[in-house]
Design a protein around this motif. Structure first.
Motif, PDB file in Angstrom:
ATOM      1  N   HIS A 226       0.841  -1.198   0.000  1.00 47.92           N
ATOM      2  CA  HIS A 226       0.000   0.000   0.000  1.00 47.92           C
ATOM      3  C   HIS A 226       0.879   1.252   0.000  1.00 47.92           C
ATOM      4  CE1 HIS A 226      -3.057   2.913   1.148  1.00 47.92           C
ATOM      5  NE2 HIS A 226      -3.926   2.027   0.707  1.00 47.92           N
TER       6      HIS A 226
ATOM      7  N   SER B 174       0.593   4.058   1.371  1.00 46.64           N
ATOM      8  CA  SER B 174       0.742   4.742   2.658  1.00 46.64           C
ATOM      9  C   SER B 174       1.901   4.165   3.473  1.00 46.64           C
ATOM     10  CB  SER B 174      -0.558   4.685   3.462  1.00 46.64           C
ATOM     11  OG  SER B 174      -0.901   3.360   3.760  1.00 46.64           O
TER      12      SER B 174
ATOM     13  N   LEU C 109       4.913   6.024   2.278  1.00 46.20           N
ATOM     14  CA  LEU C 109       4.778   7.392   2.796  1.00 46.20           C
ATOM     15  C   LEU C 109       5.175   7.442   4.273  1.00 46.20           C
ATOM     16  CD1 LEU C 109       3.464  10.167   1.752  1.00 46.20           C
ATOM     17  CD2 LEU C 109       1.555   9.475   3.175  1.00 46.20           C
TER      18      LEU C 109
END
Length: 171
Positions: free
Chosen positions: A98, A100, A103
């Motif tokens: 994913h 995120s 990030l």
């Protein structure tokens, strides 16, 4: 007289083109690498801005303390990297890939790196004049350089995409 500039011949990439290239033409590893570097760079710049405003007593930001102890932002970075590590070790494939996660990794690392001198010395030398400017500059240059290098595949794929679009427009 207005000039009609075709999107194929325009030298400036439109945001929609960049997004499409990022989503469809980059390998997931390339997307994760670029996302991590951009998160690192943005977080480092944001943290520098916020900490300077706190130091000057300007703006809405204040230090966070619990029981009289200042909570340094490397704590939040360690927390983020702990979560990233837990997901990397035991998460599902969907969670591990994913965006995120990349990030959070870049942001968490920037929070730690920003206070690295404090971690090494274990004293609050964060604002010591000696070396602080050079450290800020060095990490800033490293983060921008890393982001630029990680974006090379994106720009190469964008050029390829534009070439395919130009070939289709000519045919």
């Amino acid at each position: 007289m207005a000039h009609d500039v075709s999107p194929v011949t325009s030298r400036v990439a439109r945001p929609a083109e960049v997004r499409a290239t990022f989503r469809h033409d980059l390998h997931p590893t390339e997307r994760a690498t670029l996302t991590s570097w951009l998160a690192f760079t943005a977080t480092f710049a944001g943290v520098r801005t916020v900490t300077h405003s706190i130091r000057r007593g300007r703006g809405p930001f204040r230090n966070l303390s619990v029981g009289g102890q200042h909570l340094h932002h490397y704590i939040w970075g360690i927390g983020l990297l702990t979560g990233v590590g837990a997901i990397a070790v035991s998460g599902t494939e969907e969670l591990r890939t994913h965006p995120s996660l990349a990030l959070a990794y870049g942001a968490g690392l920037a929070l730690i790196v920003d206070e690295f001198a404090l971690l090494l010395d274990l004293r609050d030398v964060y604002w010591a004049q000696e070396g602080r400017v050079s450290v800020d500059l060095a990490v800033g240059v490293i983060s921008i350089t890393g982001s630029a290098l990680a974006s090379i595949p994106l720009w190469a794929r964008l050029r390829e995409r534009r070439g395919r679009t130009a070939d289709t427009a000519i045919a």
